[in-house]
Design a protein around this motif. Structure first.
Motif, PDB file in Angstrom:
ATOM      1  N   ARG A   1       2.379   7.958  -0.377  1.00 50.34           N
ATOM      2  CA  ARG A   1       3.631   7.686  -1.091  1.00 50.34           C
ATOM      3  C   ARG A   1       4.727   7.164  -0.158  1.00 50.34           C
ATOM      4  NH1 ARG A   1       5.367   9.471  -6.129  1.00 50.34           N
ATOM      5  NH2 ARG A   1       7.591   9.311  -6.433  1.00 50.34           N
ATOM      6  N   ASP A   2       4.742   7.643   1.089  1.00 42.93           N
ATOM      7  CA  ASP A   2       5.772   7.199   2.043  1.00 42.93           C
ATOM      8  C   ASP A   2       5.390   5.900   2.753  1.00 42.93           C
ATOM      9  OD1 ASP A   2       3.809   8.022   3.803  1.00 42.93           O
ATOM     10  OD2 ASP A   2       5.057   9.490   4.831  1.00 42.93           O
ATOM     11  N   ARG A   3       4.353   5.240   2.278  1.00 43.26           N
ATOM     12  CA  ARG A   3       3.875   3.947   2.779  1.00 43.26           C
ATOM     13  C   ARG A   3       3.308   4.010   4.190  1.00 43.26           C
ATOM     14  NH1 ARG A   3       3.131   2.991  -1.847  1.00 43.26           N
ATOM     15  NH2 ARG A   3       4.769   2.274  -3.200  1.00 43.26           N
ATOM     16  N   THR A   4       2.779   5.160   4.565  1.00 42.15           N
ATOM     17  CA  THR A   4       2.099   5.295   5.844  1.00 42.15           C
ATOM     18  C   THR A   4       0.652   5.679   5.589  1.00 42.15           C
ATOM     19  OG1 THR A   4       2.607   7.652   6.090  1.00 42.15           O
ATOM     20  CG2 THR A   4       4.222   6.075   6.990  1.00 42.15           C
ATOM     21  N   HIS A   5      -0.190   5.400   6.573  1.00 41.29           N
ATOM     22  CA  HIS A   5      -1.579   5.844   6.507  1.00 41.29           C
ATOM     23  C   HIS A   5      -1.661   7.246   7.094  1.00 41.29           C
ATOM     24  CE1 HIS A   5      -3.689   2.292   5.101  1.00 41.29           C
ATOM     25  NE2 HIS A   5      -2.818   1.577   5.799  1.00 41.29           N
ATOM     26  N   LYS A   6      -2.238   8.159   6.367  1.00 44.21           N
ATOM     27  CA  LYS A   6      -2.400   9.537   6.834  1.00 44.21           C
ATOM     28  C   LYS A   6      -3.765   9.685   7.489  1.00 44.21           C
ATOM     29  CE  LYS A   6       1.493  10.738   4.895  1.00 44.21           C
ATOM     30  NZ  LYS A   6       2.682  10.888   5.674  1.00 44.21           N
ATOM     31  N   GLN A   7      -3.804  10.453   8.549  1.00 44.92           N
ATOM     32  CA  GLN A   7      -5.049  10.734   9.249  1.00 44.92           C
ATOM     33  C   GLN A   7      -5.584  12.084   8.786  1.00 44.92           C
ATOM     34  OE1 GLN A   7      -6.386   8.421  11.302  1.00 44.92           O
ATOM     35  NE2 GLN A   7      -4.637   7.183  10.677  1.00 44.92           N
ATOM     36  N   PRO A   8      -6.808  12.139   8.277  1.00 43.30           N
ATOM     37  CA  PRO A   8      -7.315  13.399   7.712  1.00 43.30           C
ATOM     38  C   PRO A   8      -7.321  14.563   8.698  1.00 43.30           C
ATOM     39  CG  PRO A   8      -9.048  11.724   7.787  1.00 43.30           C
ATOM     40  CD  PRO A   8      -7.780  11.068   8.189  1.00 43.30           C
TER      41      PRO A   8
ATOM     42  N   GLY B   1      -8.346   6.779   2.974  1.00 41.14           N
ATOM     43  CA  GLY B   1      -8.544   6.187   4.296  1.00 41.14           C
ATOM     44  C   GLY B   1      -8.082   4.738   4.360  1.00 41.14           C
ATOM     45  N   VAL B   2      -8.051   4.079   3.199  1.00 43.75           N
ATOM     46  CA  VAL B   2      -7.645   2.669   3.155  1.00 43.75           C
ATOM     47  C   VAL B   2      -6.378   2.458   2.335  1.00 43.75           C
ATOM     48  CG1 VAL B   2      -9.956   1.778   3.554  1.00 43.75           C
ATOM     49  CG2 VAL B   2      -9.200   2.209   1.215  1.00 43.75           C
ATOM     50  N   ARG B   3      -5.903   3.488   1.654  1.00 40.69           N
ATOM     51  CA  ARG B   3      -4.682   3.393   0.849  1.00 40.69           C
ATOM     52  C   ARG B   3      -3.542   4.095   1.567  1.00 40.69           C
ATOM     53  NH1 ARG B   3      -6.172   6.187  -4.587  1.00 40.69           N
ATOM     54  NH2 ARG B   3      -3.934   6.019  -4.882  1.00 40.69           N
ATOM     55  N   VAL B   4      -2.357   3.565   1.424  1.00 41.83           N
ATOM     56  CA  VAL B   4      -1.201   4.235   2.023  1.00 41.83           C
ATOM     57  C   VAL B   4      -0.733   5.361   1.112  1.00 41.83           C
ATOM     58  CG1 VAL B   4      -0.405   2.247   3.353  1.00 41.83           C
ATOM     59  CG2 VAL B   4       0.427   2.565   1.017  1.00 41.83           C
TER      60      VAL B   4
ATOM     61  N   ILE C   1       0.530  12.402  -1.402  1.00 35.74           N
ATOM     62  CA  ILE C   1       1.879  12.705  -0.930  1.00 35.74           C
ATOM     63  C   ILE C   1       1.817  12.970   0.567  1.00 35.74           C
ATOM     64  CG2 ILE C   1       3.869  14.251  -1.132  1.00 35.74           C
ATOM     65  CD1 ILE C   1       3.266  12.511  -3.647  1.00 35.74           C
ATOM     66  N   GLY C   2       0.906  13.806   0.994  1.00 35.59           N
ATOM     67  CA  GLY C   2       0.748  14.110   2.409  1.00 35.59           C
ATOM     68  C   GLY C   2       0.639  15.596   2.640  1.00 35.59           C
TER      69      GLY C   2
END
Length: 123
Positions: free
Chosen positions: A63-70, A58-61, A85-86
């Motif tokens: 691998r692609d340097r984006t924040h993922k939304q669960p 939730g606070v770490r980006v 990874i995503g």
């Protein structure tokens, strides 16, 4: 050695695709290992929330340097070290294409069949 964890809803054909790609790479690349976690649709939201809490995504980006939304991830794919990874399509498949020059296309009917088998195995 690449050690990936692939998790998703058992009924999801895209999860079936990533699962089969992971097994294919594990069978054909000496330094590629995969663990797979299939969850029921009812288990999935709690599992995603738990993994985000465990790994601090939730606070770490990713691998692609984006924040993922669960709530927007139908699959979760990460490296055992905890790097997210995503999901399947853009994230994992893009990484595999870039890092290993591999693509894996399966018939949609076969993916549906694998998803049905996954559902039977987690029920």
């Amino acid at each position: 050695m690449a050690r990936f964890v692939i998790a998703g809803r058992a009924d999801d054909p895209q999860f079936a695709k990533v699962e089969m790609l992971g097994y294919h790479l594990q069978d054909n690349l000496p330094d590629f290992k995969v663990r797979v976690h299939a969850k029921t649709a009812a288990e999935w939201p709690a599992f995603v929330k738990e993994m985000f809490g465990t790994y601090g995504w939730g606070v770490r980006v990713a691998r692609d340097r984006t924040h993922k939304q669960p709530d927007r991830l139908d699959q979760l794919i990460w490296i055992e070290s905890g790097e997210l990874i995503g999901k399947c399509r853009a994230d994992f498949l893009g990484l595999i294409r870039h890092a290993y020059n591999q693509e894996y296309n399966l018939d949609p009917e076969l993916l549906e069949s694998i998803a049905a088998e996954n559902v039977a195995n987690v029920a």
